[in-house]
Design a protein around this motif. Structure first.
Motif, PDB file in Angstrom:
ATOM      1  N   LEU A 228       0.839  -1.211   0.000  1.00 31.41           N
ATOM      2  CA  LEU A 228       0.000   0.000   0.000  1.00 31.41           C
ATOM      3  C   LEU A 228       0.867   1.252   0.000  1.00 31.41           C
ATOM      4  O   LEU A 228       0.602   2.202  -0.753  1.00 31.41           O
ATOM      5  CB  LEU A 228      -0.925  -0.016   1.219  1.00 31.41           C
ATOM      6  N   THR A 229       1.916   1.257   0.794  1.00 31.92           N
ATOM      7  CA  THR A 229       2.842   2.398   0.827  1.00 31.92           C
ATOM      8  C   THR A 229       3.527   2.570  -0.525  1.00 31.92           C
ATOM      9  O   THR A 229       3.650   3.696  -1.026  1.00 31.92           O
ATOM     10  CB  THR A 229       3.890   2.187   1.936  1.00 31.92           C
ATOM     11  N   LEU A 230       3.956   1.476  -1.125  1.00 31.80           N
ATOM     12  CA  LEU A 230       4.583   1.531  -2.437  1.00 31.80           C
ATOM     13  C   LEU A 230       3.614   2.063  -3.483  1.00 31.80           C
ATOM     14  O   LEU A 230       3.995   2.866  -4.346  1.00 31.80           O
ATOM     15  CB  LEU A 230       5.088   0.137  -2.823  1.00 31.80           C
ATOM     16  N   ASN A 231       2.357   1.650  -3.390  1.00 33.59           N
ATOM     17  CA  ASN A 231       1.334   2.119  -4.321  1.00 33.59           C
ATOM     18  C   ASN A 231       1.099   3.620  -4.167  1.00 33.59           C
ATOM     19  O   ASN A 231       0.941   4.333  -5.155  1.00 33.59           O
ATOM     20  CB  ASN A 231       0.028   1.341  -4.112  1.00 33.59           C
ATOM     21  N   VAL A 232       1.093   4.108  -2.947  1.00 33.22           N
ATOM     22  CA  VAL A 232       0.924   5.547  -2.713  1.00 33.22           C
ATOM     23  C   VAL A 232       2.127   6.308  -3.261  1.00 33.22           C
ATOM     24  O   VAL A 232       1.982   7.368  -3.890  1.00 33.22           O
ATOM     25  CB  VAL A 232       0.704   5.838  -1.211  1.00 33.22           C
ATOM     26  N   LEU A 233       3.328   5.797  -3.022  1.00 33.71           N
ATOM     27  CA  LEU A 233       4.534   6.467  -3.531  1.00 33.71           C
ATOM     28  C   LEU A 233       4.579   6.484  -5.055  1.00 33.71           C
ATOM     29  O   LEU A 233       5.148   7.410  -5.653  1.00 33.71           O
ATOM     30  CB  LEU A 233       5.783   5.774  -2.988  1.00 33.71           C
ATOM     31  N   LEU A 234       4.003   5.482  -5.674  1.00 34.24           N
ATOM     32  CA  LEU A 234       3.965   5.415  -7.140  1.00 34.24           C
ATOM     33  C   LEU A 234       2.715   6.075  -7.714  1.00 34.24           C
ATOM     34  O   LEU A 234       2.389   5.876  -8.882  1.00 34.24           O
ATOM     35  CB  LEU A 234       4.056   3.957  -7.607  1.00 34.24           C
ATOM     36  N   ARG A 235       2.014   6.827  -6.893  1.00 30.25           N
ATOM     37  CA  ARG A 235       0.798   7.573  -7.295  1.00 30.25           C
ATOM     38  C   ARG A 235      -0.267   6.647  -7.871  1.00 30.25           C
ATOM     39  O   ARG A 235      -0.821   6.892  -8.931  1.00 30.25           O
ATOM     40  CB  ARG A 235       1.167   8.685  -8.267  1.00 30.25           C
ATOM     41  N   ARG A 236      -0.504   5.563  -7.179  1.00 30.24           N
ATOM     42  CA  ARG A 236      -1.568   4.599  -7.487  1.00 30.24           C
ATOM     43  C   ARG A 236      -1.451   3.989  -8.888  1.00 30.24           C
ATOM     44  O   ARG A 236      -2.431   3.767  -9.575  1.00 30.24           O
ATOM     45  CB  ARG A 236      -2.939   5.237  -7.306  1.00 30.24           C
ATOM     46  N   ARG A 237      -0.231   3.674  -9.273  1.00 30.85           N
ATOM     47  CA  ARG A 237      -0.005   3.070 -10.594  1.00 30.85           C
ATOM     48  C   ARG A 237      -0.048   1.545 -10.556  1.00 30.85           C
ATOM     49  O   ARG A 237      -0.084   0.910 -11.605  1.00 30.85           O
ATOM     50  CB  ARG A 237       1.345   3.524 -11.140  1.00 30.85           C
ATOM     51  N   LEU A 238      -0.013   0.959  -9.362  1.00 22.46           N
ATOM     52  CA  LEU A 238      -0.045  -0.504  -9.253  1.00 22.46           C
ATOM     53  C   LEU A 238      -1.479  -1.002  -9.416  1.00 22.46           C
ATOM     54  O   LEU A 238      -2.437  -0.309  -9.064  1.00 22.46           O
ATOM     55  CB  LEU A 238       0.502  -0.942  -7.889  1.00 22.46           C
ATOM     56  N   PRO A 239      -1.644  -2.207  -9.924  1.00 18.96           N
ATOM     57  CA  PRO A 239      -3.002  -2.767 -10.045  1.00 18.96           C
ATOM     58  C   PRO A 239      -3.647  -2.943  -8.663  1.00 18.96           C
ATOM     59  O   PRO A 239      -2.954  -3.081  -7.652  1.00 18.96           O
ATOM     60  CB  PRO A 239      -2.784  -4.122 -10.713  1.00 18.96           C
ATOM     61  N   LYS A 240      -4.966  -2.966  -8.623  1.00 11.36           N
ATOM     62  CA  LYS A 240      -5.698  -3.042  -7.349  1.00 11.36           C
ATOM     63  C   LYS A 240      -5.474  -4.366  -6.621  1.00 11.36           C
ATOM     64  O   LYS A 240      -5.633  -4.433  -5.418  1.00 11.36           O
ATOM     65  CB  LYS A 240      -7.188  -2.830  -7.589  1.00 11.36           C
ATOM     66  N   TRP A 241      -5.108  -5.396  -7.340  1.00 10.51           N
ATOM     67  CA  TRP A 241      -4.948  -6.705  -6.718  1.00 10.51           C
ATOM     68  C   TRP A 241      -3.623  -6.856  -5.970  1.00 10.51           C
ATOM     69  O   TRP A 241      -3.410  -7.840  -5.268  1.00 10.51           O
ATOM     70  CB  TRP A 241      -5.083  -7.819  -7.755  1.00 10.51           C
ATOM     71  N   VAL A 242      -2.710  -5.909  -6.093  1.00  6.98           N
ATOM     72  CA  VAL A 242      -1.380  -6.034  -5.500  1.00  6.98           C
ATOM     73  C   VAL A 242      -1.437  -6.076  -3.968  1.00  6.98           C
ATOM     74  O   VAL A 242      -0.738  -6.872  -3.337  1.00  6.98           O
ATOM     75  CB  VAL A 242      -0.453  -4.893  -5.995  1.00  6.98           C
ATOM     76  N   VAL A 243      -2.268  -5.228  -3.362  1.00  3.49           N
ATOM     77  CA  VAL A 243      -2.319  -5.177  -1.891  1.00  3.49           C
ATOM     78  C   VAL A 243      -2.871  -6.486  -1.312  1.00  3.49           C
ATOM     79  O   VAL A 243      -2.224  -7.090  -0.440  1.00  3.49           O
ATOM     80  CB  VAL A 243      -3.116  -3.951  -1.403  1.00  3.49           C
ATOM     81  N   PRO A 244      -4.041  -6.978  -1.759  1.00  2.00           N
ATOM     82  CA  PRO A 244      -4.501  -8.259  -1.195  1.00  2.00           C
ATOM     83  C   PRO A 244      -3.593  -9.432  -1.554  1.00  2.00           C
ATOM     84  O   PRO A 244      -3.411 -10.350  -0.742  1.00  2.00           O
ATOM     85  CB  PRO A 244      -5.906  -8.446  -1.763  1.00  2.00           C
ATOM     86  N   ALA A 245      -2.998  -9.403  -2.742  1.00  2.00           N
ATOM     87  CA  ALA A 245      -2.074 -10.478  -3.112  1.00  2.00           C
ATOM     88  C   ALA A 245      -0.838 -10.441  -2.221  1.00  2.00           C
ATOM     89  O   ALA A 245      -0.313 -11.491  -1.825  1.00  2.00           O
ATOM     90  CB  ALA A 245      -1.680 -10.355  -4.584  1.00  2.00           C
TER      91      ALA A 245
END
Length: 172
Positions: A20-37
């Motif tokens: 989640l932190t990585l996704n925020v730092l990348l300005r939400r560029r990661l797919p939505k499934w990354v956090v639960p995965a």
């Protein structure tokens, strides 16, 4: 068991938090499934680590005089990684602090056997091993010591000469 469950949940939350932190730092560029995965991968990795480290954690806490003579390696279809590296889930140990020898019967050793298993209560029992005769007698309520130091009422079990208990107790 409860502490391991808490550790597994904590690992899942930790890895999900990192994703989640990585996704925020990348300005939400990661797919939505990354956090639960990530949470699932963290929990699975922690569960596997706890299973595989059980043997080392248990043997590290045994007294120095306790000798592990045998282990059981498990392979299970629902844990496919165990076909690559089998998991130790049980062990048999001799507690040499209780070793006794009778001068009248020098080939026999009285000792204590420990049976430890993952998710099982530990068990211990007394046993007499006949080094020369390659046999074992468990000390049950029916067994008594005769005046000459031998066993009365014992049920002797023949063992192969390379048996792990026999080798551990007799020093062969």
């Amino acid at each position: 068991m409860l502490l391991e469950f808490v550790a597994i949940l904590a690992a899942g939350f930790a890895l999900a938090g990192i994703a989640l932190t990585l996704n925020v730092l990348l300005r939400r560029r990661l797919p939505k499934w990354v956090v639960p995965a990530s949470a699932g991968a963290g929990m699975l990795a922690m569960a596997i680590w706890l299973e595989y480290s059980w043997f080392e954690r248990v043997t590290a806490n045994l007294p120095q005089e306790v000798e592990v003579v045998s282990t059981n390696r498990l392979r299970a279809w629902y844990r496919p990684w165990t076909y690559v590296v089998p998991q130790v889930n049980r062990l048999i140990a001799l507690d040499h602090r209780f070793d006794r020898r009778n001068p009248a019967l020098p080939d026999q050793v009285l000792t204590r056997v420990l049976l430890l298993g993952r998710w099982e209560p530990s068990r211990q029992f007394g046993v007499v091993l006949d080094c020369a005769g390659a046999r074992r007698a468990d000390l049950t309520d029916e067994v008594a010591f005769a005046p000459d130091g031998g066993l009365a009422g014992a049920r002797w079990i023949a063992l192969p000469v390379d048996d792990a208990l026999l080798r551990g107790a007799c020093g062969a």
